[in-house]
Scaffold this active site. Structure first.
Site, mmCIF file in Angstrom:
data_model
loop_
_atom_site.group_PDB
_atom_site.id
_atom_site.type_symbol
_atom_site.label_atom_id
_atom_site.label_comp_id
_atom_site.label_asym_id
_atom_site.label_seq_id
_atom_site.Cartn_x
_atom_site.Cartn_y
_atom_site.Cartn_z
ATOM 1 N N ASP A 28 0.838 -1.200 0.000
ATOM 2 C CA ASP A 28 0.000 0.000 0.000
ATOM 3 C C ASP A 28 0.874 1.252 0.000
ATOM 4 O O ASP A 28 0.597 2.225 -0.702
ATOM 5 C CB ASP A 28 -0.919 -0.015 1.225
ATOM 6 C CG ASP A 28 -1.685 -1.318 1.319
ATOM 7 O OD1 ASP A 28 -2.463 -1.602 0.405
ATOM 8 O OD2 ASP A 28 -1.465 -2.076 2.290
ATOM 9 N N HIS A 33 -4.603 -3.405 6.665
ATOM 10 C CA HIS A 33 -4.417 -3.673 5.232
ATOM 11 C C HIS A 33 -5.763 -4.132 4.687
ATOM 12 O O HIS A 33 -6.040 -5.313 4.533
ATOM 13 C CB HIS A 33 -3.353 -4.746 4.984
ATOM 14 C CG HIS A 33 -3.365 -5.210 3.554
ATOM 15 N ND1 HIS A 33 -2.942 -4.421 2.521
ATOM 16 C CD2 HIS A 33 -3.802 -6.353 2.985
ATOM 17 C CE1 HIS A 33 -3.104 -5.062 1.379
ATOM 18 N NE2 HIS A 33 -3.634 -6.232 1.635
HETATM 19 P P1 NAI Z 1 -2.184 -18.152 -3.942
HETATM 20 O O1 NAI Z 1 -3.564 -18.721 -3.735
HETATM 21 O O2 NAI Z 1 -1.598 -18.102 -5.297
HETATM 22 O O3 NAI Z 1 -1.167 -18.947 -2.998
HETATM 23 C C1 NAI Z 1 -1.424 -19.214 -1.660
HETATM 24 C C2 NAI Z 1 -0.725 -20.506 -1.322
HETATM 25 O O4 NAI Z 1 -0.868 -20.707 0.090
HETATM 26 C C3 NAI Z 1 -1.330 -21.732 -2.027
HETATM 27 O O5 NAI Z 1 -0.289 -22.470 -2.655
HETATM 28 C C4 NAI Z 1 -1.953 -22.499 -0.871
HETATM 29 O O6 NAI Z 1 -1.930 -23.913 -1.065
HETATM 30 C C5 NAI Z 1 -1.052 -22.075 0.281
HETATM 31 N N1 NAI Z 1 -1.603 -22.326 1.618
HETATM 32 C C6 NAI Z 1 -2.898 -22.314 2.019
HETATM 33 N N2 NAI Z 1 -2.991 -22.679 3.308
HETATM 34 C C7 NAI Z 1 -1.719 -22.925 3.733
HETATM 35 C C8 NAI Z 1 -1.171 -23.354 4.961
HETATM 36 N N3 NAI Z 1 -1.953 -23.622 6.026
HETATM 37 N N4 NAI Z 1 0.161 -23.515 5.053
HETATM 38 C C9 NAI Z 1 0.953 -23.281 3.990
HETATM 39 N N5 NAI Z 1 0.497 -22.891 2.776
HETATM 40 C C10 NAI Z 1 -0.841 -22.709 2.665
HETATM 41 O O7 NAI Z 1 -2.251 -16.716 -3.261
HETATM 42 P P2 NAI Z 1 -1.239 -15.486 -3.428
HETATM 43 O O8 NAI Z 1 -1.683 -14.633 -4.553
HETATM 44 O O9 NAI Z 1 0.157 -15.972 -3.371
HETATM 45 O O10 NAI Z 1 -1.602 -14.662 -2.081
HETATM 46 C C11 NAI Z 1 -1.302 -15.171 -0.808
HETATM 47 C C12 NAI Z 1 -1.947 -14.316 0.275
HETATM 48 O O11 NAI Z 1 -1.432 -12.998 0.275
HETATM 49 C C13 NAI Z 1 -3.471 -14.149 0.141
HETATM 50 O O12 NAI Z 1 -4.038 -14.286 1.445
HETATM 51 C C14 NAI Z 1 -3.626 -12.740 -0.337
HETATM 52 O O13 NAI Z 1 -4.893 -12.196 0.025
HETATM 53 C C15 NAI Z 1 -2.492 -12.070 0.389
HETATM 54 N N6 NAI Z 1 -2.064 -10.767 -0.143
HETATM 55 C C16 NAI Z 1 -1.668 -9.813 0.769
HETATM 56 C C17 NAI Z 1 -1.201 -8.591 0.359
HETATM 57 C C18 NAI Z 1 -0.787 -7.557 1.352
HETATM 58 O O14 NAI Z 1 -0.500 -6.431 0.920
HETATM 59 N N7 NAI Z 1 -0.718 -7.816 2.656
HETATM 60 C C19 NAI Z 1 -1.107 -8.263 -1.077
HETATM 61 C C20 NAI Z 1 -1.497 -9.337 -1.957
HETATM 62 C C21 NAI Z 1 -1.953 -10.543 -1.482
#
Ligand code: NAI
Length: 333
Positions: free
Chosen positions: A160, A188
Site C-alpha cells: 500500500d 491492510h
Molecule cells: P495463492 O492462492 O496463489 O497462494 C497461496 C498458497 O498458500 C497456495 O499455494 C496455498 O496452497 C497455500 N496455503 C494455504 N494454506 C496454507 C497453509 N496452512 N500452510 C501453507 N500454505 C498454505 O495466493 P497469493 O496470490 O500468493 O496470495 C497469498 C496471500 O497474500 C493471500 O491471502 C492474499 O490475500 C495475500 N495478499 C496480501 C497482500 C498484502 O498487501 N498484505 C497483497 C497481496 C496478497
C-alpha cells in the site's frame, strides 16, 4: 570469511506471490549479496507436486547464494531454526464467504504456525505476515508464540505504501524514489488511511513537503486515498488474479528494511503491535510509520494529525477491533 547460511521460510510457497518472492530472496535482494541462504518452503499436501516444480526451477536458476531448499508440508520442519519467516499462505476468500468464515479458517492456520514458530524457530525470528487478513493473522500468530517478542510479528502494508508513493510520483511527475515518508495507517484493507501529509518530494535539489509539491489538497483527501484503498481490487479486475509481483516486491522491501534499517529522517509503514500511539486501539496489529535501527522498529512519534486524519484513523482502528473480537470468538468457541 564467508557468512554462515541463514534459514528463511516462505509459506504458501507454491502460490503466485511466492513465485516472485522466492527468486528475489534467493538472488540476494532481501538479505544481501553476501548472505548465503537455506530456503524452507511450506505449503499444504495437495500442492506438494506443484512445489516440486518450484524447487526444480530454483535449482535451475543456479543462484550462488542458495545453499539448499527444504520443501515440506510439515510446519515443524518448515519453522526449524528460521531467522526470517514470510507467512504468505492463507485461506483465500471464496464466493459467498463472510469475513467471519475467512477469519475462522485463518485463525486455525495462524494458530498452528504460531505454535510451530514458538517451539522451533530462532527466538529472534522476524515474522512478516502477508496472507490476509494480514493484521489479524499476525496478532493471532503472535498470541500462540509467547516465547518470541510481540515486536517480532508484523503485517505487510508496504505494498500500500509503494502504491501511494507511486501515485504521488506520477502526480508530481518525479521518479518514484524522489517520494518519501508517505504513510499507511491502520488495517491492510479498504479502511486503510494512505496519508501524504507528512511526505516529502525531492525536487530541484531539496526535499519539499508532498502537499506543496502536489498543490491539490482535495485530490490528496479524495482520489489519492480511494485509488490506494481500491488498488488491489483494480488489479484483480484487470488481471483476473490478485497482485503478486508487486506484493512480492513489497514483502522483500519490508524484510530488507527490517534487517538493514531506515536512513535518518526516513520512515516506512509496517503493521506492528499497537501501543496506542496516535489514538489507535492498543494490542491490535496496526500500521504505523516506523523507523528501524539495529533490527528494531520504533513508531515515529510527534506527527500532527488533523481532524480528517483522526476520523480515518478511528474507522480503521474500529475495524481492527472488530476483527480481533471475531478472531478471539473463534479461538474461544
Ligand atoms: P495463492 O492462492 O496463489 O497462494 C497461496 C498458497 O498458500 C497456495 O499455494 C496455498 O496452497 C497455500 N496455503 C494455504 N494454506 C496454507 C497453509 N496452512 N500452510 C501453507 N500454505 C498454505 O495466493 P497469493 O496470490 O500468493 O496470495 C497469498 C496471500 O497474500 C493471500 O491471502 C492474499 O490475500 C495475500 N495478499 C496480501 C497482500 C498484502 O498487501 N498484505 C497483497 C497481496 C496478497
Amino acid at each position: 570469511m564467508e557468512s554462515e547460511p541463514i534459514r528463511v521460510v516462505v509459506t504458501g510457497a507454491a502460490g503466485q506471490i511466492a513465485y516472485s518472492l522466492l527468486y528475489m530472496i534467493a538472488k540476494g535482494d532481501v538479505f544481501g549479496s553476501e548472505q548465503p541462504l537455506i530456503l524452507h518452503l511450506l505449503d499444504i499436501p495437495p500442492m506438494m507436486g506443484v512445489l516440486e516444480g518450484v524447487v526444480m526451477e530454483l535449482s535451475d536458476c543456479a543462484l550462488p547464494l542458495l545453499r539448499s531448499v527444504v520443501p515440506t508440508d510439515d510446519p515443524v520442519v518448515a519453522f526449524k531454526d528460521v531467522a526470517a519467516a514470510f507467512l504468505v499462505g492463507a485461506m483465500p476468500r471464496k464466493q459467498g464467504m463472510e469475513r467471519k468464515d475467512l477469519l475462522s479458517a485463518n485463525v486455525k492456520i495462524f494458530k498452528v504456525q504460531g505454535e510451530a514458530l514458538d517451539k522451533h524457530a530462532k527466538k529472534d525470528v522476524k515474522v512478516l505476515v502477508v496472507g490476509n487478513p494480514a493484521n489479524t493473522n499476525a496478532l493471532i500468530c503472535s498470541r500462540y508464540a509467547p516465547s518470541i517478542p510481540k515486536e517480532n510479528f508484523t503485517a505487510m502494508t508496504r505494498l500500500d505504501q509503494n502504491r501511494a508513493q507511486a501515485q504521488i510520483a506520477a502526480k508530481v511527475n518525479v521518479p518514484v524514489a524522489s517520494v518519501s515518508n508517505v504513510i499507511i495507517w491502520g488495517n491492510h484493507s479498504s479502511t486503510q488511511f494512505p496519508d501524504a501529509s507528512h511526505g516529502t518530494v525531492h525536487m530541484a535539489g531539496k526535499d519539499i513537503p508532498a502537499r506543496d509539491a502536489v498543490g491539490d489538497d482535495v485530490w490528496l483527501r479524495t482520489a489519492f486515498v480511494e485509488t490506494v484503498q481500491k488498488r488491489g481490487a483494480a488489479v484483480i479486475n484487470a488481471r483476473k488474479m490478485s497482485s503478486a509481483m508487486s506484493a512480492a516486491k513489497a514483502a522483500g522491501d519490508h524484510m530488507r528494511d527490517w534487517f538493514n534499517g531506515t536512513p535518518p529522517g526516513k520512515f516506512v509503514s509496517m503493521g506492528v503491535i499497537s501501543d496506542g500511539s496516535y489514538g489507535a486501539p492498543k494490542d491490535v496489529v496496526f500500521s504505523f510509520p516506523v523507523s528501524i535501527k539495529n533490527g528494531k522498529w520504533e513508531i515515529v512519534q510527534g506527527l500532527v494529525t488533523d481532524d480528517f486524519a483522526k476520523e480515518l484513523l478511528d474507522v480503521t482502528g474500529k475495524e481492527l477491533l472488530e476483527e480481533r473480537a471475531e478472531a478471539i470468538a473463534v479461538i474461544e468457541a
